[in-house]
Structure formats: structure tokens, C-alpha cells
Scaffold this motif. Structure first.
Motif, mmCIF file in Angstrom:
data_model
loop_
_atom_site.group_PDB
_atom_site.id
_atom_site.type_symbol
_atom_site.label_atom_id
_atom_site.label_comp_id
_atom_site.label_asym_id
_atom_site.label_seq_id
_atom_site.Cartn_x
_atom_site.Cartn_y
_atom_site.Cartn_z
ATOM 1 N N PRO A 274 0.843 -1.198 0.000
ATOM 2 C CA PRO A 274 0.000 0.000 0.000
ATOM 3 C C PRO A 274 0.878 1.248 0.000
ATOM 4 O O PRO A 274 1.971 1.256 0.581
ATOM 5 C CB PRO A 274 -0.782 -0.138 1.318
ATOM 6 N N ARG A 275 0.375 2.275 -0.688
ATOM 7 C CA ARG A 275 1.197 3.469 -0.907
ATOM 8 C C ARG A 275 1.734 4.085 0.385
ATOM 9 O O ARG A 275 2.904 4.450 0.467
ATOM 10 C CB ARG A 275 0.365 4.488 -1.691
ATOM 11 N N CYS A 276 0.877 4.202 1.413
ATOM 12 C CA CYS A 276 1.318 4.889 2.635
ATOM 13 C C CYS A 276 2.365 4.093 3.398
ATOM 14 O O CYS A 276 3.128 4.656 4.187
ATOM 15 C CB CYS A 276 0.133 5.234 3.529
ATOM 16 N N TYR A 277 2.425 2.780 3.183
ATOM 17 C CA TYR A 277 3.487 2.001 3.810
ATOM 18 C C TYR A 277 4.771 2.115 2.994
ATOM 19 O O TYR A 277 5.864 2.228 3.543
ATOM 20 C CB TYR A 277 3.080 0.531 3.937
ATOM 21 N N ARG A 278 4.631 2.062 1.680
ATOM 22 C CA ARG A 278 5.821 2.169 0.832
ATOM 23 C C ARG A 278 6.531 3.496 1.082
ATOM 24 O O ARG A 278 7.756 3.567 1.117
ATOM 25 C CB ARG A 278 5.400 2.063 -0.635
ATOM 26 N N GLU A 287 3.323 10.823 5.228
ATOM 27 C CA GLU A 287 2.931 9.806 6.200
ATOM 28 C C GLU A 287 1.439 9.589 6.086
ATOM 29 O O GLU A 287 0.641 10.443 6.433
ATOM 30 C CB GLU A 287 3.289 10.235 7.613
ATOM 31 N N GLY A 288 1.099 8.412 5.549
ATOM 32 C CA GLY A 288 -0.266 8.171 5.132
ATOM 33 C C GLY A 288 -1.336 8.387 6.186
ATOM 34 O O GLY A 288 -2.386 8.935 5.905
#
Lengths: 290, 290
Positions: A274-278, A287-288
Motif C-alpha cells: 500500500p502506498r502509505c506504507y511504501r 505519512e499516510g
């Protein structure tokens, strides 16, 4: 017979995020104050037994398999010959149990600071402590920071850091100094995996872990988030790092009797987070969840 | 100035699993009893506003993006030309907001039973309700079961079912009869996505959803689990289904301003789920968390 008393709950609050997770409990199975921490085992209503250290949920029998599989198997599956394994922390035995499933492993040294956690697990959490007596295992009860500083260069193939939160006894295990010692102790092409907290509640901590891993000289790094329903936020993470080469990737293909981990999921985590983890792994990313 | 009163908490209990999730709240922003349900909006200490329907957390402003992105984008990205979209439920507007980001979408019909949820969102959750006035949108306040039964064959390309839990007003939205009507309303190569609850707490419900989708004639199906920290267990799921062909796969590649969804993560979810989630889709598989 139902009792007349109302149900009791164990509630853990994540103070920074003003949220909580609760489990209904039936009774206290064991409680003691060791030299290092408060140790309590509860019987819950629906999650089996619950181990709590210093007020924080460590595991429930219902879902501990996820954490322990995800700490052990991605690291071991990323090494072609994981003969010598060191576990830092992990006193309850769950990580050890998963490591012991690998026939490629010849020796496992577990360095846990608090002998009482393992003693309590032996008595009250036998499903966790099942590999303590495996002939490949050596249990060392000592401060892992000092132990790692004194350990010989290139004497381990895989190091797994199964620590409590980075406060109290475990604070030093997140420092770049300790991670640098781990790198020195790892043989060429060695793999390190460490529990790296919730990427939702503590994104700044995940960033810090990866900065420290980079400072310690780990070339290839990856973040592996997973479902952990009884940890705050319900999502937890393991961070994976290699001494050289990049990126971390799966190499071994043994068949394992796992319930959460699968080789396909391992590959999928490396292929697309997921984008916010990447973005936690990228400098200056958003920071998502904040 | 700190107040003298102790902090107040909103706590949701998952009764089958005897666990709970809590959020510290500052005040009640709005409360009413509509014809269908109890609607409350709270201001939380760290999660922005919180929408609660009949005692269940629907969303917080802090993490609603995950659910709404994962309900909308995998479905829309699995269709080469998602011109006509129907949203079932979704009264708060979050799913609609995500659908409206797709320029390939020409028309969006939202069929929500409770007009008051949308009215409350317009007033108290403006970040959710941002697309209600998009010229492509038609808001219908009606029972979606009856609406879908009367809708013309092959009149939609994508249907998104953004329902509450399968009790009370939303029970019919999980039935194979309703899903069969959805299939009839979808044009050839149509895509359906529905929220399918927690694969951890309710594995039997995920199985049921997939059985009903199969009975309704959906050929290709997939389960997409995701982190949702303020839903019970912290992991939720969307189920994706295609009228024909199999498996569901990503086809479109538009750039979207997402925070959780990414095309790479979409592909990764289809490539390799954790074992206990994958087994929910197989007949006779073990239930990982039970």
C-alpha cells in the motif's frame, strides 16, 4: 453456571493515538513481577491465553501465529542456507517454534534478557514453548546488546529481533549501534528481521528503524506489514534487511505448515505495498495515516 | 486549559469474539434517530470526526481513506471503460468521492436508503461529502434491493456495495438474490465490489459472500484484505467479482491521488494473499484465525 459478576476486560491504550483495544478475560492465570517487568497471563473469553508484559499485549494464543510466522519465515526464506540463527528476545518461544520448523537450520541461539518470561511460557503457554528442548537450541539469558557486542564476526546467517516496544528493556535493540553489531555478527549475505511496530500508529518509528538499518550498513531493506488483530491498530510490521545486495527477495522454497505466511504472499509484499506504507521507506514521503 | 472531567471513550464490542476497539472522544457533534437507525457524529481526540450508526463505527476522518479507496479503485481499475457506476449504500459520500476521481466515469447513481446519513455528512463530514454535487452524480434515496430488482438489464458497468453490517437495513445486500439482480444489471464484463467484513472476525461471512457471488453467476472473484485500524480486528475486506471471465485482474492504469491504494498493491493482492485469507475462498479450507 454463569457467575453474577460482570465481564472483566483487559484494555490496552495507545496513548499517542488515543485509541484502545480490549479483550474480555475470564481469570488471571499467573502474575509476577520479574527483575525486568510485570508478567501476567490471562485466560480470555475467546482468544485463548493472553500474555501481557508491563501492561502491553504480547500475544494471544488465537493470533500469535501471524506475528511469529512473519518474523521467522520471510527472513529464513530469504537465505539460501540459514544454518546459524540468533533470536534476540522472543522469551515466549513462539519465534523459536517457527525457526525450528526449518530443517536447514543447524543451531539456534536465543538471547533473552528475562528468564522468567520463558519460565512462565513453559508452564502457562505450552503451545508457544514447544521448541525450547529442541537439540539445536541454546537458551542464553542475558542482555542482547552486550551479547551481540561480544559475539564473533560472521558467526550467524540470520538474526531475528523479537523485542518488546522500544521503551524499557528493549530500547537499545532499536539503536543503530546495536544494529551495527548485528551486521558485524552476520556472515556475508546474512539476513536480519526485526519487529518494527505499527506502521499506522508509529510511522515515524518505522522510518527510524529503516534509517538505523541503513546507518548500520544494511544494503537491501523491506517492510512487511501484516494483520495482528490484538496489537494496537490491527496492523503490525517486520522489517527485513540484508548485509549486501539489494533488494531483499525470497530464495528458498521449502514447504512449511504455516497458517498466515505463504511464499506467494511473501513475494507479493515485496512487489507491491500500500502506498502509505511504501512511502515510509522513502525520504521525504507523506505519512499516510498521520 | 485541561478540564477536570475524565476522558470519555466510544467503545465498540465485537460480541462474537469478545474483543473491543475504543476511541477517546471530546464531544458529541450530532445525534439523531432517523427512520432507519441511530446516527451519531463525535469529535475524537486524535482521529478527527467519527460517524457511528447503530453503535457501530462507520468511519473516522483519520482512516476512512483506506476503506473508500479500496472499495472504489480496485473495481474501477479492473474495468477498461467504467462509464456507468452504481453505488449501493455509501450515504456518507466517501465512496462517491473516490469514484468521482475517475475521468472515465460518465454517470454515478448512488442508492442509499437513509437520506439522513447524507444530510448529516453534508453538514458534519464535509471532506466525505465533497462529490455530492458533481454533475455526473444522481442521488436516489430508496431501498436498493427494490431499486436493483427494477433496474434495466446491462445498464451499469460497475456496482459498488458500500453497506453497513449484514444485520438490520443492510441484511438483504448480502443475499444471493440481490447479488443475482446486480449481475443482471451489470453489462457484459461488468465488475462488482462489495465490502465483505473482517476476514479475521467473520471468516464464515466471507465464505458466505463468495458462495453467494458464485451462486449469482459471478465467474471471477477475489478477496482484497486491507488495514482498517478503527474497524474491529483492524483488518477489513472488499470482495471483487466479474460477470464473466476469470480471474479478476487490473486493466486500467490511470494515475490517482491515492494514499493507500496503488496499482502495484492491487496486483500484489491478486498475486499472493496470506494463506488463511486465501483459504476462505476455497471449499473445505481451514479457517486461519478460528
Amino acid at each position: 453456571m454463569p457467575t453474577a459478576s460482570p465481564p472483566a476486560w483487559f484494555v490496552e491504550v495507545a496513548p499517542e493515538r488515543r485509541c484502545s483495544i480490549g479483550l474480555e478475560i475470564r481469570r488471571i492465570v499467573h502474575h509476577e513481577r520479574s527483575s525486568y517487568q510485570d508478567i501476567t497471563v490471562y485466560e480470555t473469553a475467546d482468544h485463548g491465553r493472553l500474555l501481557v508484559l508491563d501492561g502491553c499485549i504480547m500475544l494471544t494464543e488465537r493470533d500469535e501465529f501471524v506475528y511469529h510466522e512473519m518474523l521467522a519465515h520471510p527472513a529464513l526464506m530469504s537465505h539460501t542456507a540459514p544454518a546459524r540463527v540468533v533470536i534476540v528476545g522472543g522469551g515466549d518461544g513462539g519465534t523459536l517454534r517457527e525457526v525450528a520448523r526449518h530443517t536447514a537450520v543447524d543451531s539456534i541461539v536465543q538471547v533473552e534478557i528475562d528468564e522468567r518470561v520463558s519460565a512462565v511460557a513453559r508452564t502457562h503457554l505450552p503451545a508457544l514453548a514447544s521448541a525450547f528442548d529442541d537439540p539445536r537450541v541454546r537458551l542464553v539469558f542475558a542482555d542482547a546488546v552486550a551479547w551481540m557486542r561480544a559475539a564473533p564476526r560472521a558467526s550467524a546467517d540470520v538474526i531475528l529481533i523479537d523485542s518488546t516496544d522500544p521503551v524499557g528493556p528493549a530500547a537499545g535493540l532499536f539503536a543503530s549501534e546495536f544494529l551495527g553489531d548485528c551486521r558485524r555478527v552476520l556472515a556475508p549475505d546474512g539476513i536480519l528481521a526485526m519487529q518494527s511496530e505499527s506502521p499506522i500508529l508509529y510511522p515515524e518509528l518505522v522510518r527510524l528503524v529503516h534509517r538505523h538499518l541503513a546507518e548500520a550498513g544494511f544494503a537491501g531493506r523491506a517492510l512487511l506489514p501484516f494483520s495482528q488483530p490484538t496489537y494496537p491498530s490491527g496492523t503490525w510490521s517486520v522489517s527485513l534487511a540484508r548485509t549486501q545486495g539489494s533488494p531483499v527477495r525470497r530464495r528458498a522454497v521449502p514447504e512449511l505448515p504455516t497458517r498466515y505466511y505463504s511464499p506467494e504472499h511473501h513475494d507479493a509484499l515485496l512487489a507491491g505495498l500500500p502506498r502509505c506504507y511504501r512511502e515510509l521507506l522513502e525520504n521525504g514521503g507523506e505519512e499516510g495515516y498521520s
